[in-house]
Design a protein around this motif. Structure first.
Motif, PDB file in Angstrom:
ATOM      1  N   THR A 163       0.851  -1.195   0.000  1.00 50.02           N
ATOM      2  CA  THR A 163       0.000   0.000   0.000  1.00 50.02           C
ATOM      3  C   THR A 163       0.887   1.245   0.000  1.00 50.02           C
ATOM      4  OG1 THR A 163      -1.715  -1.155   1.239  1.00 50.02           O
ATOM      5  CG2 THR A 163      -1.790   1.262   1.248  1.00 50.02           C
ATOM      6  N   PRO A 164       0.668   2.171  -0.913  1.00 53.51           N
ATOM      7  CA  PRO A 164       1.534   3.358  -0.994  1.00 53.51           C
ATOM      8  C   PRO A 164       1.266   4.316   0.170  1.00 53.51           C
ATOM      9  CG  PRO A 164      -0.288   3.577  -2.529  1.00 53.51           C
ATOM     10  CD  PRO A 164      -0.396   2.193  -1.945  1.00 53.51           C
ATOM     11  N   ASP A 165       2.305   5.014   0.614  1.00 56.63           N
ATOM     12  CA  ASP A 165       2.106   6.017   1.653  1.00 56.63           C
ATOM     13  C   ASP A 165       1.616   7.328   1.027  1.00 56.63           C
ATOM     14  OD1 ASP A 165       4.336   7.295   0.536  1.00 56.63           O
ATOM     15  OD2 ASP A 165       5.712   6.287   1.918  1.00 56.63           O
ATOM     16  N   GLU A 166       1.291   8.285   1.870  1.00 51.06           N
ATOM     17  CA  GLU A 166       0.697   9.552   1.403  1.00 51.06           C
ATOM     18  C   GLU A 166       1.662  10.314   0.493  1.00 51.06           C
ATOM     19  OE1 GLU A 166      -2.858  11.678   1.326  1.00 51.06           O
ATOM     20  OE2 GLU A 166      -2.379   9.810   2.384  1.00 51.06           O
ATOM     21  N   THR A 203       4.026   9.104  -1.443  1.00 53.64           N
ATOM     22  CA  THR A 203       4.133   8.435  -2.744  1.00 53.64           C
ATOM     23  C   THR A 203       2.928   8.784  -3.625  1.00 53.64           C
ATOM     24  OG1 THR A 203       5.359   6.584  -1.782  1.00 53.64           O
ATOM     25  CG2 THR A 203       4.277   6.200  -3.903  1.00 53.64           C
ATOM     26  N   LEU A 204       1.740   8.742  -3.016  1.00 49.71           N
ATOM     27  CA  LEU A 204       0.537   9.083  -3.774  1.00 49.71           C
ATOM     28  C   LEU A 204       0.549  10.538  -4.215  1.00 49.71           C
ATOM     29  CD1 LEU A 204      -2.545   7.338  -2.099  1.00 49.71           C
ATOM     30  CD2 LEU A 204      -1.438   6.816  -4.276  1.00 49.71           C
ATOM     31  N   LYS A 225      -8.558  10.429  -4.557  1.00 46.77           N
ATOM     32  CA  LYS A 225      -7.541   9.574  -3.960  1.00 46.77           C
ATOM     33  C   LYS A 225      -7.702   8.116  -4.366  1.00 46.77           C
ATOM     34  CE  LYS A 225      -5.277   8.480   0.430  1.00 46.77           C
ATOM     35  NZ  LYS A 225      -5.232   8.755   1.880  1.00 46.77           N
ATOM     36  N   ALA A 226      -8.926   7.611  -4.383  1.00 45.04           N
ATOM     37  CA  ALA A 226      -9.147   6.202  -4.739  1.00 45.04           C
ATOM     38  C   ALA A 226      -8.699   5.933  -6.176  1.00 45.04           C
ATOM     39  CB  ALA A 226     -10.620   5.849  -4.576  1.00 45.04           C
ATOM     40  N   GLU A 251      -4.827   5.987  -6.357  1.00 47.37           N
ATOM     41  CA  GLU A 251      -4.224   4.765  -5.823  1.00 47.37           C
ATOM     42  C   GLU A 251      -4.410   3.599  -6.779  1.00 47.37           C
ATOM     43  OE1 GLU A 251      -4.328   1.967  -1.801  1.00 47.37           O
ATOM     44  OE2 GLU A 251      -5.294   3.947  -1.818  1.00 47.37           O
ATOM     45  N   THR A 252      -5.572   3.511  -7.429  1.00 42.57           N
ATOM     46  CA  THR A 252      -5.805   2.437  -8.394  1.00 42.57           C
ATOM     47  C   THR A 252      -4.836   2.545  -9.564  1.00 42.57           C
ATOM     48  OG1 THR A 252      -8.159   2.289  -7.824  1.00 42.57           O
ATOM     49  CG2 THR A 252      -7.493   1.448  -9.981  1.00 42.57           C
ATOM     50  N   TRP A 275      -1.929   4.100  -9.600  1.00 36.71           N
ATOM     51  CA  TRP A 275      -0.572   3.839  -9.128  1.00 36.71           C
ATOM     52  C   TRP A 275      -0.314   2.335  -9.077  1.00 36.71           C
ATOM     53  CZ3 TRP A 275       1.258   1.120  -4.925  1.00 36.71           C
ATOM     54  CH2 TRP A 275       2.618   1.252  -4.635  1.00 36.71           C
ATOM     55  N   ARG A 276      -1.280   1.601  -8.542  1.00 34.91           N
ATOM     56  CA  ARG A 276      -1.129   0.150  -8.428  1.00 34.91           C
ATOM     57  C   ARG A 276      -1.017  -0.496  -9.822  1.00 34.91           C
ATOM     58  NH1 ARG A 276      -1.753  -3.112  -4.268  1.00 34.91           N
ATOM     59  NH2 ARG A 276      -2.549  -1.366  -3.030  1.00 34.91           N
TER      60      ARG A 276
END
Length: 633
Positions: free
Chosen positions: A210-213, A215-216, A483-484, A487-488, A490-491
């Protein structure tokens, strides 16, 4: 004033003063007026092509005609700015220059057409034929009137067109198709390849933490434009189509029956037959093969002897009109099902024809076709009603009434769409159901609040009216809002990067000697094979990107490609490539030859016209051109 000048001219001093004044007046004309006249003479022409002039008026008329045609195709009014963006002005002028250059060469060569020849050509034009296939004078008058011609100007224009065609045919009409080019096109279309491969999916990327804040935030900052909120428009729409007002129940059986009898061919299905043909270089060889078949040999065994594949001899389930060779067509549609013909001397050689399945012709009865016919007649009648409603809507819009009031007054359905972006999606990213979707969206985002927009002409003969009721400009979103999604993405990027690295490692091992089966086992996935892969789309079980990679990789080599999604990588090795033989007697060879001749002929004609323009000289007046398309000179 004239009396004063007359009295002044009666004295010596007065005559001297008047002479000086008129001298200055004449001199001013010489300096200013004459120069302006000279400049104006040069300004009335958009271009000079040899000795021919393309006047501003002629260009304006042609340009407006093309602009109207473009608007009809787009089913909405095309603005002058949009037309210039599309380069319509330059396209029209270039065509007029080319025609003027060819007209001068036609005149120099003394080419001509008799009145009888031009009349015969026009009456043979399918655009002017009625349902019976004959020249229809009423249809002719209607078509040329809609195109802005009277009979005299149309005949004169067509005469020039046919004479230019004579010149074009003499330059490029008999262009041969080079064998090497024909073979290259055949190879590109029909080459098949085989490959062995395996697929790495997202599960092979390993665990993604899970990326940290921070990184996001960094990932988001680098891609802010990706997450930007689009421009949204709130719009009101009235859509009206003939189907909305059509009433099939109002059409009588007598009217429907008359239409059925007049258009009976529309309700029939022609006979289709499964046809195969084997081509032989001589009549003797064809006869020998026919005797073998009569003695018990199969059609397929004869084909194998001649090294012909089903692709070479199987025409499929076809109508009579689909068979190019008239002798083959005649034979194929006279044989009983399941039989082979005697040798037939066709256009492309001597052939044996076999007929398989026969699907007989059929025609719907009036009772079966009546609902369709009545619906069509009702829609045709409804077009008049739609036009009447259109006129009423436009009358009220001319009074600056909003669409909501017009819809209420005329009992029309008004739709309000709270938010739609340029792609036709709402704020939840779901597609919005829109009439005339592409044309409407383009018009909506070219408009503004309070603008009186042109109605969009629908494909079915209806109309779409709209008004922009609100605008929510595009803006940058904050990380908290998306944010969601961040994160998607980024993954997904992490997974794609890992899979790409793994695929590269496997490709290196494969090119060093490892087998695809061994590598697939190492990756814990299944090794697969793809046969008969063609360049056209997803074939052989491979997605389009992998197919492109198959044809970019040498036989025996290994490469990696993106899979069906961005979360997959495919490692593949090309094992074989095959190009079927192209026989000059095949229909495909004739089709390729025809396409190549047309393409090469067009290229040669364009080169000829360019040289002709250089020879006779072409001068464009861009100032006049801009003035014309801007509304006047």
């Amino acid at each position: 004033m004239m009396d004063g000048m007359r009295r002044a001219g009666q004295t010596l001093i007065g005559r001297i003063v008047i002479t000086v004044l008129f001298g200055f007046l004449i001199l001013s004309f010489a300096i200013w007026g004459i120069a302006d006249m000279i400049r104006n003479v040069g300004r009335v022409n958009v271009a000079q092509v040899g000795s021919a002039e393309i006047s501003a008026q002629a260009f304006r008329e042609t340009y407006q005609t093309e602009l109207q045609n473009l608007s009809r195709r787009a089913r909405r009014a095309i603005t002058g700015e949009e037309a210039r963006t599309l380069g319509l002005d330059q396209q029209v002028l270039s065509r007029m220059i080319a025609e003027a250059a060819m007209d001068q060469r036609v005149h120099a060569y003394g080419l001509a057409l008799s009145d009888e020849t031009i009349a015969k050509a026009i009456t043979a034009d399918r655009n002017f034929q009625g349902a019976d296939g004959r020249f229809d004078r009423n249809r002719f008058d209607e078509v040329i009137r809609q195109s802005g011609y009277n009979e005299q100007t149309f005949v004169r224009t067509q005469r020039a067109v046919y004479l230019r065609q004579q010149l074009a045919d003499s330059v490029a009409g008999a262009m041969p198709a080079p064998t090497v080019l024909r073979d290259a096109i055949h190879r590109y279309r029909n080459e098949t390849r085989a490959a062995e491969y395996f697929v790495l999916d997202a599960s092979k990327a390993g665990d993604i933490p899970t990326p940290d804040e921070a990184t996001l935030q960094k990932f988001f900052d680098e891609r802010k434009a990706t997450f930007r909120a689009p421009d949204y428009r709130k719009i009101n729409i009235i859509a009206l189509s003939p189907a909305d007002v059509a009433n099939p129940d109002s059409v009588s059986d007598a009217d429907a029956k008359a239409s059925y009898e007049a258009n009976k061919a529309r309700f029939g299905t022609p006979e289709r037959r499964a046809v195969q043909q084997l081509v032989f270089p001589s009549l003797d060889e064809a006869r020998q093969a026919a005797e073998k078949i009569k003695a018990g040999a199969t059609f397929e065994s004869i084909a194998e002897e001649r090294k012909a594949t089903p692709q070479d001899y199987d025409l499929g389930l076809v109508t009579r009109e689909a068979i190019i060779d008239p002798e083959v067509a005649k034979t194929a549609f006279s044989l009983p099902a399941g039989t082979v013909s005697d040798p037939v001397e066709g256009r492309f050689g001597v052939v044996l024809v076999r007929v398989g399945e026969v699907q007989p012709a059929s025609t719907l009865s009036f009772e079966e076709a009546a609902p369709v016919i009545k619906a069509e007649i009702a829609r045709n009648h409804a077009r008049d009603t739609v036009q009447d409603i259109h006129d009423k809507v436009e009358d009220q819009r001319a009074s600056a009434r909003p669409l909501a009031e017009i819809a209420k007054d005329l009992k029309l359905n008004l739709r309000t769409i709270d938010a739609v972006d340029r792609a036709g999606r709402d704020k939840a990213q779901k597609p919005v159901d829109l009439p005339e979707r592409e044309a409407l969206l383009q018009a909506v985002f070219a408009s503004d609040i309070g603008v009186d927009n042109e109605a969009i002409s629908a494909r079915d003969g209806g109309y779409v009216w709209f008004e922009v009721a609100g605008i929510e400009p595009s803006r940058e979103r904050t990380l908290a809002e998306v944010k969601a999604d961040v994160e998607t993405q980024w993954r997904e990027d992490q997974i794609a990067g890992r899979l790409a690295s793994k695929a590269s490692e496997f490709v290196k091992k494969a090119n060093e000697g490892a087998t695809i089966a061994a590598l697939a086992a190492e990756a814990g996935v299944e090794a697969r094979t793809a046969q008969g892969v063609r360049r056209s789309g997803e074939t052989g079980g491979l997605p389009a990107a992998a197919v492109a990679q198959v044809f970019s990789t040498q036989v025996g080599k290994t490469a990696a490609a993106i899979g069906g999604t961005g979360q997959e990588r495919i490692v593949l090795r090309v094992t074989s490539a095959d190009v079927p033989q192209l026989l000059s007697t095949q229909q495909e060879a004739e089709q390729i030859d025809s396409q190549v001749r047309v393409a090469l002929g067009d290229d040669l004609l364009n080169a000829y016209i360019n040289d002709l323009q250089k020879e006779i000289g072409v001068t464009r007046n861009e100032t006049v051109l801009r003035s014309v398309i801007g509304g006047g000179i």
